[in-house]
Design a protein around this motif. Structure first.
Motif, mmCIF file in Angstrom:
data_model
loop_
_atom_site.group_PDB
_atom_site.id
_atom_site.type_symbol
_atom_site.label_atom_id
_atom_site.label_comp_id
_atom_site.label_asym_id
_atom_site.label_seq_id
_atom_site.Cartn_x
_atom_site.Cartn_y
_atom_site.Cartn_z
ATOM 1 N N TYR B 499 59.867 -21.388 -35.903
ATOM 2 C CA TYR B 499 58.429 -21.184 -35.815
ATOM 3 C C TYR B 499 57.791 -22.515 -35.515
ATOM 4 O O TYR B 499 58.055 -23.507 -36.173
ATOM 5 N N PRO B 502 50.957 -23.312 -35.494
ATOM 6 C CA PRO B 502 50.227 -24.183 -36.406
ATOM 7 C C PRO B 502 50.639 -23.908 -37.843
ATOM 8 O O PRO B 502 51.004 -22.796 -38.181
ATOM 9 N N GLU B 550 59.479 -5.377 -30.800
ATOM 10 C CA GLU B 550 59.507 -6.840 -30.775
ATOM 11 C C GLU B 550 60.727 -7.409 -31.464
ATOM 12 O O GLU B 550 60.987 -8.587 -31.400
ATOM 13 N N GLY B 567 42.154 -19.140 -32.286
ATOM 14 C CA GLY B 567 42.586 -17.933 -31.594
ATOM 15 C C GLY B 567 43.105 -16.930 -32.593
ATOM 16 O O GLY B 567 43.817 -17.289 -33.507
ATOM 17 N N ARG B 568 42.762 -15.691 -32.394
ATOM 18 C CA ARG B 568 43.082 -14.741 -33.407
ATOM 19 C C ARG B 568 44.099 -13.722 -32.940
ATOM 20 O O ARG B 568 44.868 -13.202 -33.701
ATOM 21 N N ASN B 570 46.437 -14.138 -30.680
ATOM 22 C CA ASN B 570 47.655 -14.627 -30.052
ATOM 23 C C ASN B 570 48.916 -14.149 -30.752
ATOM 24 O O ASN B 570 49.866 -13.739 -30.134
ATOM 25 N N ILE B 571 48.906 -14.192 -32.074
ATOM 26 C CA ILE B 571 50.115 -13.793 -32.775
ATOM 27 C C ILE B 571 50.350 -12.312 -32.575
ATOM 28 O O ILE B 571 51.449 -11.852 -32.390
ATOM 29 N N THR B 572 49.266 -11.620 -32.572
ATOM 30 C CA THR B 572 49.377 -10.188 -32.378
ATOM 31 C C THR B 572 50.000 -9.880 -31.038
ATOM 32 O O THR B 572 50.885 -9.047 -30.907
ATOM 33 N N LEU B 574 51.899 -11.581 -29.438
ATOM 34 C CA LEU B 574 53.302 -11.962 -29.443
ATOM 35 C C LEU B 574 54.174 -10.801 -29.886
ATOM 36 O O LEU B 574 55.268 -10.596 -29.406
ATOM 37 N N SER B 575 53.675 -10.088 -30.839
ATOM 38 C CA SER B 575 54.569 -9.128 -31.470
ATOM 39 C C SER B 575 54.590 -7.804 -30.729
ATOM 40 O O SER B 575 53.719 -7.496 -29.981
#
Lengths: 675, 575
Positions: B499, B502, B550, B567-568, B570-572, B574-575
Motif C-alpha cells: 500500500y 497516503p 477486484e 480526493g474521495r 479514488n479508492i473506490t 480502485l476497487s
C-alpha cells in the motif's frame, strides 16, 4: 408478459376517472413487488408497449398494473381500484398508478406552507408498530404525534402527505455508533454531522453514540465534550453511551453522577484490548455489581483480550502483517468465550448484560442458549455482520481489506449473516446497531505494516435498515412488525426511551419513516452520505428503503433528497432501571437470598493449624429454615427439582446443644454413627 | 521387589495363575476364554490352554473378567497446612484394590513457588515405599516461569510424566491467568503432554466467598453457594477455547455439574480434543448434603468444584459417560479426618477439600449406569480402565486383557450387593460420603501384578510392591488428531502490492516487514472445524456472496494509487 396481457382487460374496466386525473409520464411510476428490478429499467419498453397496444396513453402501464395486483391480493381493502373507501382514499387510489418516483405523493394543498408550525398529516398509510399493523392517519404537531386514527380531518393549512397505503414505521434507532471515537489523535471521517446525515438518509432518526474517554481521562469531561460536539452538529436526536476504560473509585463517583444527573443509563465495559481498556474478571464483577445498583445497562465488548494479544503476536511473528491477520488473530471462539463469561458474570451479579457487536454464529448461539436458560442478556448484531462477511479480509486490495477491519472481526464464514438474521427474526437477538465508525483509507493506512494498528471501524448507519429489510423481511424470515422491533422498538425499550421513541402512538416523538419496500438501490460509496472513501457493502443490491423520513416532525428526507439542519438534534436523556431489562432482575433480587444453615456449633476436635487467619464470628445466622436457598439464576427454576436441604433425613433430628460429639482420640466410628 | 523373599513359599500360587471359564470383557468386545498368567503378565488367552502343572486355577464360573480399574485421579497423602490427608499411599491403594482398581494415578502438588522436580521425587518416594499397586503420577503446575518450563520438559522426557494439571481457581494461590494458560497449553502441545485443568473461575469465586462470609454464612453450605455451577461451566468453556486455540488436548478434571458436562459434550461435537472426568462423588451423590444439620457430615462433602445441589446430576453424568461424551472416571480421593475438616468450622473457606471414592468408584458406576441399562459392560471397561490407559499412553499394557498385557485383572461379580459404610471401608476416613448406599456389583477376585490380592472378601496386600509406570508423551488417543490438525493449520499471508497511498501521520510503531509471505492461498484458521466449515477460503470469493471482481487482478507494482489531495472517490474506483 402473459401476465400483463391477462390483466389488460381489468384495466379497461376501470372507471375513467380513476385512471385519469393524475396520470403522468412513466417516469413517475414506482416499481412494485419482489420481482421488480431496478427503478426505471422498464421505462422505455413500457412506453412503447403502451403506445402500440392501447390508445389510452400513459394512463397506466400494464406492467405496473399487474404488479400492483399481485400485491393487492393481500389487502384488497386498501387498494383495489373499485373499492373507494373515502374521498381521500379515492385520491390515493388514483395516484397509485401515476405518482412520484420514490414513493408517496406529497399531496400538498395549494397553500402549501411547508412545515409551518410543524403540523403534518400523513394520510392513508399503514402504521406498523412492533406489535401490530393497522391503517390509520397520523397527525403531527410540534414534533409530536398528536393523533393516530382513521379519517382524521386535516385542519386548513396543514401539509398532507399521502402514504398510499405504504408502511409508516417508527424511525430507526441505531444503538451503536462511534462518530467521535479518537484513534491515535485522529477522528473518524464521519462526525456527528456526516453521521447523522447518513443515518437519516437510511431511515434512522436517532442514534446512540459511544463516548470513549481516554483510559486515564475523566468520564464526565469526555461526556461533556461529546455532548457539546453533538449539540452543534447532530441533525437528529441522539443519546450517549459512556465507555468505562478503567475501573477505580473515581469512576464510581462519575458513574453515579452520569446516571443521576446526566441521563446516561448504559455503559460499556471491555473484555478485549489488553493493557488498554480490558478489565479482569474481578473488575468486571465489581463493575457489574455497581452498575446494577445504579440501574444501568451494561454493554460488553466481548472478546478474550489476553488471547487476542497472544494470537496477534504469533501472527505477526509468522510474517502476516496484512488485514487478514486481523480475523486470524481474533478467531470467533474467543468472541464466544468472552460472551459466555460475560453472561456468567451477569448471572452471578444478577445484572442485565448487553453484548455489543455480535459478529459470529457461535457468539450468537451462546446468547441464544443463555436466553433459553433465563439469563437477562441482549445481543446486538451490526449492519456489517448482517450484510457481509469476512472473506474480504483476504482481498488483494489492501485498502479494501483494511476497510473491513473492526473488532470483533467479520466472520469469514459466509453463512454467518444468514444465521444472524434467523436469530434476529426469532427474537434471540434483539437489536441492530451499525457500530458506524468510518475512517479514511489514509487513516486505515496507519496500520499498513502491522494490522494491529489499523483503526477499527466499518460503516453501516445508512445501510442498516435497508439490509435488515432486504435480508430478513424480503426473504420471508421476518415480518414487518419484528422489523420495527429490531430496528427501533427494542432499542427504545432496552435503553428506556419507550414509548417516546420506537412507537407510533399519540404522544410519541414524530420520528417517522414511510418505508418503501420496493425501492432497490445499489450501495456504492459514490452515492453514500458518509464521507468515507469506501463502503464495505459496495455493489450490494438492497431492496427496501425509506421513501420519506420525518425527524422531530420535519421532513428531512424525501425522494432521495436530504434537507437537514445541523444542530437540530437534541440530547435525549434516559432514566435508569429500564423495565425491559430490570423487571426480571428486581424479582430475582427478592427471591435470591442465600441463607445459612443453623447448626449446633461443632465442638469436636480441631486439628491445630499454625497461624491460621481467623475470620468472623461463628455461625451467627438467625433463621432456622435453610429453604430460602434458591438456585443461581441461570438454572431453570421450572426444571430443577432440587428439593432443598429441608428434605435431609437428619433434619428431623435436630442435634440438641447438650448432645455433643465426643471424639476420643483416634476415634473413628463416632462421627459415622452421628451421620 | 519386596515379595521376592516370600516368593519361595507360595511360589506357584503367586507366579502362575489360570482363570478358567470366565467371560473376558474388553472395551471392544466380550468373549469366553481362559487366561493364563505368569510373572505378572498375561501369557495366553484361549480355550483349552496348555499350562504347566500345579498352576493355581481360579474357577470363574462364567463371571466377567475385566481389566483392573485405573483410577486416574487420586490425591493420597496430600499435604495441607502442615498436615496430610488421611489415606496415604498404603491405605489408599489398599482401598483401590478392595474396589477392583489395580492402578492409580496420583497428583503431585508442588507448593507454588517450589520446584516441580523436588515434589515429584518426594511423591515418588512416598509411593515407592507404600503403594500396593502400580501407580503413575500427574504433576500439577502451580506457578509458571522459565524454570518450571525446563522442569516440565525434563519430566516429560526423562521422568515418565505426560500429564500436567493447571488451576483456573484458587486465586492468589495457584490460579493461572489466561495468558499463562495459553503459554502452558502451547508448551504442552509442543511436548506431547496432556493439559489437565481444574476448571472454576477463581476470581468470581473469591468475590462470592467474601460475599457469603459477609452475609453470615460460614458453614459448609457456603462452599457450594460461593461456587455455583455456572462458574465451573464458564471456566470449562474458557479452557476449551484456549486449548483449541493452542491445539492442545484438554482434560477436564472433576466434572461435577450438568452444565460443565454439557459444555464438554458440545465441544466434542464441534471436534475439540477434550476429555471429561467425572468422579465417583459426582456420579454417586449430590450436593444437598451441604445443608445437613450435622456439620461434620456437611463438611465431609466439601470438594472443589462442589457437588451440585441438583439431585438429577449423577444420573445425567452417568448418561453422558455412557454415551461417550465424558471419557474417564476418577475419584479425586483425598480424605481428611473430621478434626482436620474442623479447621474450617468457623469459615467454610478453610475446610480442607476432598472426598473419598477410590474404593467405591467401580461399583458405583456399575450400579448407576450398567444395572440401570444406560451402559453396556464394554463401555464400563472403557470408562473405568481402557480410556484412562489410552490417555496416559499405557495402552495396551494396562486397560486391556490381551497377551502381553499386565496381569491386572478383576473377576467382577455382577450380583453381589454391598452397603457402603465407613465401618467396613478400607479408607481411614471416619465418614463415607456414600454412607448407607446399596451398590450392586463388586469385585470377587482382584489380581494385581499376577497375584491374587482379593479373594473371598479377604485382602492380601503388600506395601511397596507398586511400581511406578512411566507414561510416554504423545498418546495417540489424544495426539493423532492434534498432529493432523497442526499440519493443516498453517497460516499464510496474502501477497499484495504494498500500500503506498497516503498515510495519516500518526503511525507510532512499525510491525514486521510488510507482506513477506510467498504463498498465494490465504488459508484456514486452525481453530475452525475443517470438516464443518463452509468457509471456502478467500481464494474463491465469488462463492462468498458479494461479487468481488477486484480480488482477481493483482495490481501491477508499476501502477500506483494516485491520490489527489482530498480526493474521495479514488479508492473506490480502485476497487
Amino acid at each position: 408478459m402473459s401476465d400483463c396481457r391477462r390483466q389488460w382487460n381489468r384495466e379497461d374496466e376501470l372507471p375513467v376517472y380513476l385512471a385519469g386525473p393524475i396520470s403522468s409520464g412513466p417516469n413517475q411510476r414506482k416499481s412494485y413487488g419482489m420481482f421488480s428490478s431496478v427503478e426505471g429499467a422498464f421505462d422505455s419498453k413500457t412506453i412503447d408497449f403502451d403506445s402500440y397496444a392501447v390508445g389510452r396513453k400513459g394512463s397506466r402501464t400494464p406492467r405496473s398494473r399487474s404488479r400492483e395486483r399481485i400485491l393487492d391480493s393481500g389487502d384488497p381493502v386498501e387498494k383495489t381500484p373499485g373499492d373507494a373507501r373515502e374521498g381521500s382514499q379515492t385520491n390515493s387510489t388514483g395516484e397509485i398508478d401515476g405518482t412520484g418516483t420514490g414513493a408517496e405523493v406529497q399531496f400538498a394543498e395549494e397553500e402549501n406552507l411547508p412545515g409551518k408550525d410543524g403540523r403534518l398529516l400523513i394520510k392513508g398509510g399503514r402504521v406498523v408498530n412492533d406489535d401490530q399493523s393497522f391503517y390509520a392517519d397520523v397527525f403531527i404537531e410540534d414534533g409530536l404525534i398528536m393523533q393516530v386514527g382513521e379519517n382524521l380531518v386535516a385542519p386548513a393549512g396543514v401539509k398532507v402527505i399521502e402514504a398510499n397505503g405504504r408502511m409508516i414505521i417508527p424511525g430507526g434507532i441505531d444503538v451503536n455508533t462511534c462518530l467521535m471515537k479518537p484513534y491515535l489523535d485522529t477522528q473518524p471521517v464521519d462526525d456527528f454531522l456526516q453521521g447523522t446525515k447518513a443515518a437519516l438518509a437510511g431511515g434512522t432518526t436517532m442514534i446512540i453514540d459511544h463516548v470513549t474517554p481516554q483510559p486515564e481521562g475523566s468520564l464526565l469531561e469526555a461526556f461533556e465534550r461529546w455532548q457539546e460536539a453533538a449539540d452543534k452538529k447532530a441533525c437528529c436526536d441522539y443519546s450517549l453511551h459512556v465507555d468505562i476504560p478503567k475501573w477505580n473509585e473515581t469512576v464510581k463517583d462519575e458513574l453515579e453522577m452520569l446516571v443521576q444527573d446526566k441521563g446516561v443509563n448504559s455503559f460499556q465495559v471491555f473484555m478485549a484490548y489488553n493493557d488498554l481498556y480490558q478489565m479482569t474478571d474481578s473488575e468486571l464483577y465489581a463493575a457489574l455489581s455497581f452498575l446494577k445498583e445504579l440501574g444501568a445497562v451494561v454493554l460488553v465488548h466481548a472478546e478474550n483480550g489476553d488471547l487476542v494479544a497472544k494470537e496477534q503476536r504469533k501472527i505477526l511473528g509468522m510474517g502476516i502483517t496484512g488485514p487478514e491477520g486481523h480475523p486470524l488473530s481474533h478467531p470467533e471462539e474467543l468472541e464466544a468465550e468472552a460472551v459466555f463469561r460475560a453472561i456468567t458474570l451477569g448471572n452471578r451479579v444478577n445484572c442485565p448484560v448487553y453484548i455489543t457487536k455480535v459478529m459470529s454464529k457461535s457468539a450468537a448461539d451462546t446468547i441464544a442458549q443463555a436466553r433459553r436458560k433465563g439469563s437477562v442478556v441482549f445481543g446486538e448484531p451490526i449492519t456489517a455482520s448482517l450484510a457481509t462477511d469476512g472473506s474480504h479480509y483476504w482481498s488483494k486490495n489492501w485498502a479494501k481489506a483494511a476497510a473491513y477491519v473492526t473488532s470483533p472481526p467479520l466472520s469469514p464464514d459466509p453463512t454467518t449473516l444468514d444465521h444472524l438474521h434467523t436469530l434476529l427474526a426469532c427474537g434471540d437477538l434483539q437489536v441492530v446497531g451499525s457500530s458506524h465508525c468510518a475512517y479514511s483509507t489514509s487513516q486505515k493506512a496507519i496500520g499498513r505494516d502491522d494490522f494491529t494498528l489499523i483503526p477499527e471501524g466499518v460503516n453501516g448507519v445508512e445501510e442498516r435498515m435497508g439490509f435488515v429489510w432486504d435480508k430478513a423481511v424480503a426473504m420471508g424470515k421476518m415480518d414487518e412488525n419484528q422489523f420495527v422491533a429490531v430496528t427501533s422498538t427494542n432499542a427504545a425499550k432496552i435503553f428506556n426511551l419507550y414509548p417516546r421513541k420506537g412507537r407510533i402512538a399519540a404522544g410519541s416523538d414524530a420520528d417517522i419513516v414511510i418505508w418503501d419496500p420496493d425501492s432497490v438501490k445499489t450501495i456504492t460509496a459514490k452515492l453514500q452520505q458518509s464521507a468515507a472513501e469506501y463502503n464495505i457493502f459496495e455493489g450490494l443490491e438492497c431492496r427496501g428503503g425509506p421513501a420519506l423520513v420525518l425527524s422531530q416532525g420535519q421532513i428531512v428526507y424525501e425522494g432521495g433528497k436530504l434537507q437537514v439542519q445541523q444542530g437540530t438534534g437534541r440530547f435525549i436523556p434516559r432514566k435508569p432501571f429500564p423495565d425491559f431489562a430490570y423487571q426480571r432482575v428486581k424479582f430475582r433480587n427478592q427471591v435470591k437470598n442465600s441463607q445459612g444453615v443453623t447448626r449446633g456449633m461443632y465442638d469436636g476436635p480441631v486439628y491445630e493449624v499454625p497461624s491460621m487467619p481467623k475470620y468472623i464470628t461463628p455461625s451467627p445466622s438467625a433463621k432456622t429454615s435453610p429453604t430460602s436457598h434458591q438456585p443461581p439464576p441461570i438454572r431453570n427454576l421450572h426444571q430443577s427439582n432440587f428439593s432443598l436441604s429441608g428434605a435431609q433425613i437428619d433434619d428431623n433430628v435436630p442435634r440438641r446443644s447438650g448432645h455433643r460429639i465426643v471424639a476420643p482420640p483416634g476415634g473413628r466410628s463416632n462421627i459415622t454413627s452421628l451421620g | 521387589m519386596s515379595y521376592q523373599g516370600k516368593k519361595n513359599i507360595p511360589k506357584i500360587t503367586s507366579d502362575r495363575l489360570l482363570i478358567k471359564g470366565g467371560r473376558i470383557v474388553n472395551d471392544d468386545q466380550s468373549f469366553n476364554a481362559d487366561i493364563y498368567m505368569e510373572d505378572g503378565l498375561i501369557k495366553q488367552i484361549g480355550d483349552n490352554l496348555i499350562v504347566p502343572g500345579g498352576v493355581k486355577t481360579i474357577e470363574a464360573n462364567g463371571k466377567m473378567v475385566i481389566p483392573g480399574g485405573i483410577d486416574i485421579h487420586t490425591r493420597f497423602q496430600k499435604p495441607y497446612r502442615g498436615t496430610t490427608s488421611l489415606d496415604d499411599f498404603a491405605q489408599g491403594t489398599k482401598s483401590a484394590l478392595a474396589g477392583g482398581t489395580t492402578m492409580i494415578v496420583d497428583h503431585v502438588f508442588p507448593v507454588p513457588g517450589s520446584s516441580l522436580m523436588e515434589a515429584y521425587d518426594q511423591w515418588k518416594q512416598w509411593a515407592d515405599e507404600k503403594a500396593c499397586c502400580d501407580y503413575s503420577l500427574h504433576v500439577d503446575i502451580t506457578h509458571w516461569d522459565d524454570t518450571v518450563k525446563q522442569e516440565v520438559d525434563h519430566l516429560v522426557k526423562e521422568k515418565g510424566v505426560n500429564s500436567f494439571q493447571v488451576y483456573m481457581a484458587y486465586e492468589d494461590y495457584c490460579q493461572m491467568t489466561n495468558s499463562e494458560l495459553y503459554e502452558i497449553f502451547t508448551f504442552l502441545a509442543e511436548r506431547g503432554g496432556i493439559a489437565q485443568i481444574h476448571a472454576e473461575n477463581g476470581e468470581i469465586i473469591s468475590k462470592e466467598q467474601s460475599r457469603m462470609l459477609q452475609i453470615g454464612i460460614t458453614g459448609p453450605e457456603g462452599h457450594v453457594l460461593s461456587r455455583p455451577e455456572e462458574l465451573e461451566a464458564e471456566a470449562v468453556f474458557r479452557a476449551v477455547t484456549i486449548a483449541s486455540q493452542t491445539n492442545c488436548p484438554l482434560y477436564v478434571t472433576r466434572v461435577m455439574s450438568k452444565s460443565a458436562a454439557d459444555i464438554i459434550s458440545q465441544a466434542r461435537k464441534k471436534g475439540n480434543v477434550v476429555f471429561g472426568e467425572p468422579i465417583a462423588a459426582s456420579l454417586g451423590t449430590d450436593g444437598t448434603h451441604y445443608w445437613s444439620k450435622n456439620w461434620a457430615k456437611a463438611a465431609y462433602f466439601v470438594t472443589s468444584p462442589p457437588l451440585s445441589p441438583d439431585p438429577t446430576t449423577p444420573d445425567y453424568l452417568n448418561t453422558l459417560l455412557a454415551s461417550g461424551d465424558l471419557s474417564v472416571t476418577g475419584s479425586a480421593h483425598c480424605t481428611f479426618s473430621v478434626a482436620q475438616k474442623a479447621i474450617g468450622k468457623d469459615d467454610f473457606t478453610q475446610i480442607p477439600e476432598g472426598v473419598n471414592g477410590v474404593e467405591e468408584r467401580m461399583s458405583l458406576i456399575w450400579d448407576k449406569a450398567v444395572t440401570t441399562g444406560k451402559m453396556d459392560e464394554n463401555m464400563f471397561v472403557a470408562v473405568t480402565s481402557t480410556n484412562a490407559a489410552k490417555i496416559l499412553n499405557l495402552y495396551p499394557r494396562k486397560g486391556r486383557i490381551a497377551v502381553g498385557s499386565d496381569a491386572d485383572l478383576v473377576i467382577w461379580d455382577t450380583d453381589a450387593v454391598r452397603t457402603i459404610t465407613a465401618k467396613t471401608h478400607q479408607s481411614a476416613a471416619e465418614y463415607n460420603i456414600f454412607e448407607g448406599m446399596e451398590l450392586r456389583g463388586a469385585p470377587q477376585v482382584v489380581i494385581c501384578q499376577g497375584k491374587i490380592v482379593l479373594e473371598d472378601g479377604n485382602l492380601h496386600v503388600t506395601s511397596g510392591v507398586g511400581r511406578f509406570i512411566p507414561c510416554s508423551p504423545y498418546p495417540d488417543f489424544a495426539y493423532k488428531r492434534i498432529k493432523a490438525r497442526k499440519q493443516l493449520a498453517v497460516l499464510r499471508a496474502v501477497p499484495r502490492g504494498m500500500y503506498d497511498g497516503p498515510v495519516s501521520e500518526f503511525s507510532l510503531s512499525r510491525g514486521g516487514t510488510p507482506s513477506a509471505s510467498a504463498r498465494t492461498s490465504p488459508t484456514k484458521q486452525p481453530v475452525r472445524n475443517l470438516h464443518q466449515s463452509g468457509f471456502s477460503l478467500a481464494g474463491n470469493p465469488a462463492a462468498c456472496g458479494p461479487p468481488t471482481p477486484e480480488d482477481l487482478p493483482i495490481r501491477p507494482a508499476g501502477r500506483r494509487i494516485v491520490v489527489p489531495p482530498g480526493g474521495r472517490s479514488n479508492i473506490t474506483s480502485l476497487s
